[in-house]
Design a protein around this motif. Structure first.
Motif, PDB file in Angstrom:
ATOM      1  N   ALA A  35       6.253   1.850  11.940  1.00  4.67           N
ATOM      2  CA  ALA A  35       6.211   2.295  10.539  1.00  4.67           C
ATOM      3  C   ALA A  35       5.260   3.474  10.376  1.00  4.67           C
ATOM      4  N   ASP A  36       4.130   3.408  11.045  1.00  2.20           N
ATOM      5  CA  ASP A  36       3.147   4.487  10.978  1.00  2.20           C
ATOM      6  C   ASP A  36       3.677   5.759  11.644  1.00  2.20           C
ATOM      7  N   ALA A  37       4.341   5.590  12.794  1.00  5.82           N
ATOM      8  CA  ALA A  37       4.899   6.764  13.476  1.00  5.82           C
ATOM      9  C   ALA A  37       5.932   7.442  12.586  1.00  5.82           C
ATOM     10  N   TRP A  38       6.755   6.619  11.903  1.00  2.00           N
ATOM     11  CA  TRP A  38       7.745   7.160  10.973  1.00  2.00           C
ATOM     12  C   TRP A  38       7.035   7.974   9.877  1.00  2.00           C
ATOM     13  N   GLN A  39       5.930   7.450   9.386  1.00  2.00           N
ATOM     14  CA  GLN A  39       5.239   8.118   8.277  1.00  2.00           C
ATOM     15  C   GLN A  39       4.470   9.349   8.747  1.00  2.00           C
ATOM     16  N   MET A  58      13.566   1.154   3.938  1.00  2.00           N
ATOM     17  CA  MET A  58      14.135   0.480   5.118  1.00  2.00           C
ATOM     18  C   MET A  58      13.055  -0.433   5.688  1.00  2.00           C
ATOM     19  N   GLN A  59      13.499  -1.476   6.401  1.00  2.00           N
ATOM     20  CA  GLN A  59      12.518  -2.430   6.934  1.00  2.00           C
ATOM     21  C   GLN A  59      12.617  -2.503   8.454  1.00  2.00           C
ATOM     22  N   PHE A  60      11.437  -2.579   9.065  1.00  2.00           N
ATOM     23  CA  PHE A  60      11.334  -2.850  10.500  1.00  2.00           C
ATOM     24  C   PHE A  60      10.961  -4.324  10.648  1.00  2.00           C
ATOM     25  N   VAL A  61      11.704  -5.026  11.496  1.00  2.00           N
ATOM     26  CA  VAL A  61      11.475  -6.462  11.725  1.00  2.00           C
ATOM     27  C   VAL A  61      11.004  -6.634  13.163  1.00  2.00           C
ATOM     28  N   GLY A  62       9.945  -7.400  13.358  1.00  2.00           N
ATOM     29  CA  GLY A  62       9.387  -7.536  14.703  1.00  2.00           C
ATOM     30  C   GLY A  62       9.365  -8.959  15.211  1.00  2.00           C
ATOM     31  N   ARG A  63       8.854  -9.088  16.422  1.00  2.00           N
ATOM     32  CA  ARG A  63       8.716 -10.423  17.027  1.00  2.00           C
ATOM     33  C   ARG A  63       7.637 -11.215  16.288  1.00  2.00           C
ATOM     34  N   PRO A  64       7.704 -12.562  16.360  1.00  2.00           N
ATOM     35  CA  PRO A  64       6.672 -13.362  15.689  1.00  2.00           C
ATOM     36  C   PRO A  64       5.272 -12.939  16.127  1.00  2.00           C
ATOM     37  N   PHE A  65       4.423 -12.739  15.154  1.00  2.00           N
ATOM     38  CA  PHE A  65       3.007 -12.385  15.353  1.00  2.00           C
ATOM     39  C   PHE A  65       2.809 -11.010  15.996  1.00  2.00           C
ATOM     40  N   THR A  89       0.850  -1.199   0.000  1.00  2.00           N
ATOM     41  CA  THR A  89       0.000   0.000   0.000  1.00  2.00           C
ATOM     42  C   THR A  89       0.884   1.247   0.000  1.00  2.00           C
ATOM     43  N   ARG A  90       0.253   2.418   0.139  1.00  2.00           N
ATOM     44  CA  ARG A  90       1.057   3.640   0.201  1.00  2.00           C
ATOM     45  C   ARG A  90       1.297   4.109   1.632  1.00  2.00           C
ATOM     46  N   SER A  91       0.830   3.357   2.624  1.00  2.00           N
ATOM     47  CA  SER A  91       1.094   3.745   4.023  1.00  2.00           C
ATOM     48  C   SER A  91       0.969   2.534   4.942  1.00  2.00           C
ATOM     49  N   ALA A  92       1.573   2.673   6.124  1.00  2.00           N
ATOM     50  CA  ALA A  92       1.456   1.613   7.134  1.00  2.00           C
ATOM     51  C   ALA A  92       0.015   1.504   7.615  1.00  2.00           C
ATOM     52  N   ALA A  93      -0.695   2.627   7.671  1.00  2.00           N
ATOM     53  CA  ALA A  93      -2.094   2.593   8.125  1.00  2.00           C
ATOM     54  C   ALA A  93      -2.938   1.761   7.155  1.00  2.00           C
ATOM     55  N   ALA A 138       8.104  -8.332   8.794  1.00  2.00           N
ATOM     56  CA  ALA A 138       8.976  -7.227   8.380  1.00  2.00           C
ATOM     57  C   ALA A 138       8.202  -6.312   7.448  1.00  2.00           C
ATOM     58  N   CYS A 139       8.371  -5.013   7.672  1.00  2.00           N
ATOM     59  CA  CYS A 139       7.644  -4.019   6.871  1.00  2.00           C
ATOM     60  C   CYS A 139       8.629  -3.037   6.259  1.00  2.00           C
ATOM     61  N   SER A 140       8.570  -2.881   4.940  1.00  2.00           N
ATOM     62  CA  SER A 140       9.433  -1.925   4.246  1.00  2.00           C
ATOM     63  C   SER A 140       8.689  -0.612   4.067  1.00  2.00           C
ATOM     64  N   VAL A 141       9.363   0.482   4.416  1.00  2.00           N
ATOM     65  CA  VAL A 141       8.779   1.823   4.244  1.00  2.00           C
ATOM     66  C   VAL A 141       9.779   2.714   3.504  1.00  2.00           C
ATOM     67  N   PRO A 142       9.282   3.679   2.738  1.00  2.00           N
ATOM     68  CA  PRO A 142      10.199   4.616   2.083  1.00  2.00           C
ATOM     69  C   PRO A 142      10.886   5.508   3.123  1.00  2.00           C
ATOM     70  N   CYS A 143      12.189   5.786   2.912  1.00  2.00           N
ATOM     71  CA  CYS A 143      12.894   6.625   3.892  1.00  2.00           C
ATOM     72  C   CYS A 143      13.789   7.658   3.235  1.00  2.00           C
TER      73      CYS A 143
END
Lengths: 57, 471
Positions: free
Chosen positions: B454-458, B438-445, B220-224, B422-427
């Protein structure tokens, strides 16, 4: 070093028929890949359970 | 109403629900844009124009009847063309399945329809999802919209998904990610792409590349908007034996905009240190910006990253060959050459090597878990490079010649191997105006935390809102 005859035999075992010309062309790529795979044998993995299926939760 | 095609999915859903805009109008705006732009961009393999108009009219009628609405009621979406759609051909980007029409929807397609989404069409991809460049010899390679002068790769394998979303030909799309196929096109096309945890989103009815590495997720165009789509997609599915029974949270509620106290582990070794200088500097700047927003950032390293190429290949190649063996025997000439070569490599992996790779998978999964034990997310570039010209096979990274294909998957593949979300966002943009991700990688589930950061970054930046020159 891997030769075309070995590759031909491995391919057949997997049900893939490849002409020798194609195997020869693939040889450098296959050798690079086999070198990467060979690294797996050097890792300390004794006793590690394989992740055959990731987390059933 | 030209901006309807660049309106977020969250806003479209709200505007439709409040009758500010009609589903028919929104669908028409997207179909008009596809008609005007897709001959050049080649994002779509199949456009379902009439079915989309009909679905939009039905959505409008339901809206007027006052019935309860799904979260995506009347919102258009498009699907990577390996997601089965009842009555609509699903090609896998191949000639072999060029006329294949499934009888049933994949679970993810059915869930999007149940949420009220309107299907615009099926999106281009690297043939059978086996390539990170996004090349397609049968339907034409999608054009990266960020360079009007030079034809550059969109990234793959979900190439059409990346291009369609970036260029306003769909507000959101589905992609699949086996070694980075959501995050790579997201990075190269300047959009947001989420690879959920393995097991979070059903794979049932999606053409496989590698059963144990495949993940399905939103682009999509945003984390939201990713959160909105994930809400509709996630959850147990008996048709997928690896589907998780864990409950799915309300992802939108996690988007607080606040990262104060959030602990970010910056991956320098293997990741930042081998990225192109512009990419490295951009992600380092982003890490400092996150600190400025109240997050704490430290550096962390993951073991065995240099073994990822061999270990991933040892799993992917034989699994892919097992699926394709019959076609490879009977229709080898119908594959595009790069895909046929990669498939054949599966013949040269032994059973012992496959098991060794699965053993290493346990070790790497535990190592990523350990890195996340005292951190909320890990941060790394999504790709070490920006989009390269179509046809280039080598690139110079910091003066060192590197293989484009190997470089594209270098940073994404470890988290398919481990299964973490993992979520890739434009930076940022390169000096040449190409997107950096860049990608943010999190804990399982824990997709909720990944999406939160990612949303806070955006909310704090506007990189995700930039439009490509060809849009």
């Amino acid at each position: 070093m891997t030769d075309v005859a070995t590759l031909r035999a491995m391919a057949r075992l997997s049900g893939v028929e490849l002409p020798d010309a194609e195997l020869t062309a693939l040889l450098p790529v296959i050798e690079r890949t086999l070198a990467m795979l060979a690294r797996l044998e050097t890792l300390p993995l004794t006793g590690v359970e394989p992740a055959a299926q990731y987390r059933m939760l | 109403m030209a901006d309807l095609v660049f309106t977020s999915m969250v806003d479209l859903a709200r505007m439709i629900a409040t009758k500010e805009v009609s589903p028919v109008e929104v669908t028409k705006a997207h179909l008009d844009r596809i008609a005007a732009r897709d001959a050049e961009l080649r994002a779509y393999i199949t456009v379902c124009a009439e079915a989309a108009r009909e679905a939009a009219r039905a959505a409008e009628a339901e809206l007027m009847s006052g019935r309860p609405l799904g979260p995506l009621h009347g919102v258009p979406v498009a699907l990577k063309d390996l997601v089965n759609t009842a009555g609509i051909r699903t090609t896998g980007g191949s000639k072999i399945l060029g006329d294949a029409v499934p009888a049933q929807d994949a679970t993810v397609a059915a869930r999007l329809r149940a949420a009220g989404a309107v299907l615009l069409g099926k999106l281009n991809m690297h043939e059978f999802a086996y390539g990170p460049e996004g090349l397609n010899a049968h339907y034409g390679t999608s054009r990266n919209p960020w360079d009007a002068a030079t034809a550059r790769i969109p990234g793959g394998s979900s190439s059409g998904s990346g291009v369609a979303v970036a260029a306003g030909l769909a507000p959101g799309a589905l992609g699949s990610d086996t070694g980075g196929s959501i995050r790579i096109p997201a990075s190269l096309c300047g959009i947001t792409g989420l690879k959920p945890t393995y097991g979070r989103v059903s794979r049932a009815g999606v053409l496989p590349l590698s059963w144990s590495l495949d993940h399905i997720g939103p682009m999509t165009r945003s984390a939201a908007d990713c959160a909105l789509m994930l809400r509709c997609l996630a959850g147990y599915d008996a048709a997928d034996p690896t589907s998780s029974v864990l409950p799915t949270p309300e992802y939108g509620a996690a988007l607080t905009g606040d990262v104060k106290g959030l602990r970010v582990g910056l991956l320098r070794a293997f990741f930042l240190e081998s990225a192109a200088p512009e990419v490295r500097e951009t992600v380092e700047r982003a890490a400092r910006a996150l600190e400025g927003l109240g997050a704490t950032v430290d550096e962390v390293a993951l073991p065995h990253m240099d073994d990822m190429a061999g270990a991933s290949s040892a799993i992917l190649a034989p699994e892919a060959l097992a699926y394709h063996a019959e076609w490879l025997r009977t229709r080898a000439a119908d594959y595009q050459p790069d895909v046929a070569s990669r498939l054949r490599m599966g013949a040269f992996v032994t059973g012992v090597q496959y098991v060794r790779a699965q053993q290493l998978r346990t070790v790497v999964r535990d190592a990523v878990d350990a890195a996340l034990a005292r951190r909320d997310v890990l941060l790394a570039p999504s790709t070490p490079i920006a989009a390269t010209p179509v046809g280039d096979t080598e690139i110079s990274i910091g003066g060192v010649t590197a293989d484009v294909r190997a470089s594209l998957i270098r940073f994404t593949r470890p988290f398919n191997f481990s299964g973490h979300p993992a979520c890739s966002v434009p930076c940022g943009l390169t000096s040449g105006g190409l997107p950096i991700g860049m990608q943010f990688v999190g804990r399982p589930f824990d997709e909720a935390t990944v999406l939160r950061v990612a949303d806070a970054w955006q909310r704090a930046t506007d990189w995700h809102a930039r439009r490509p020159p060809m849009a």
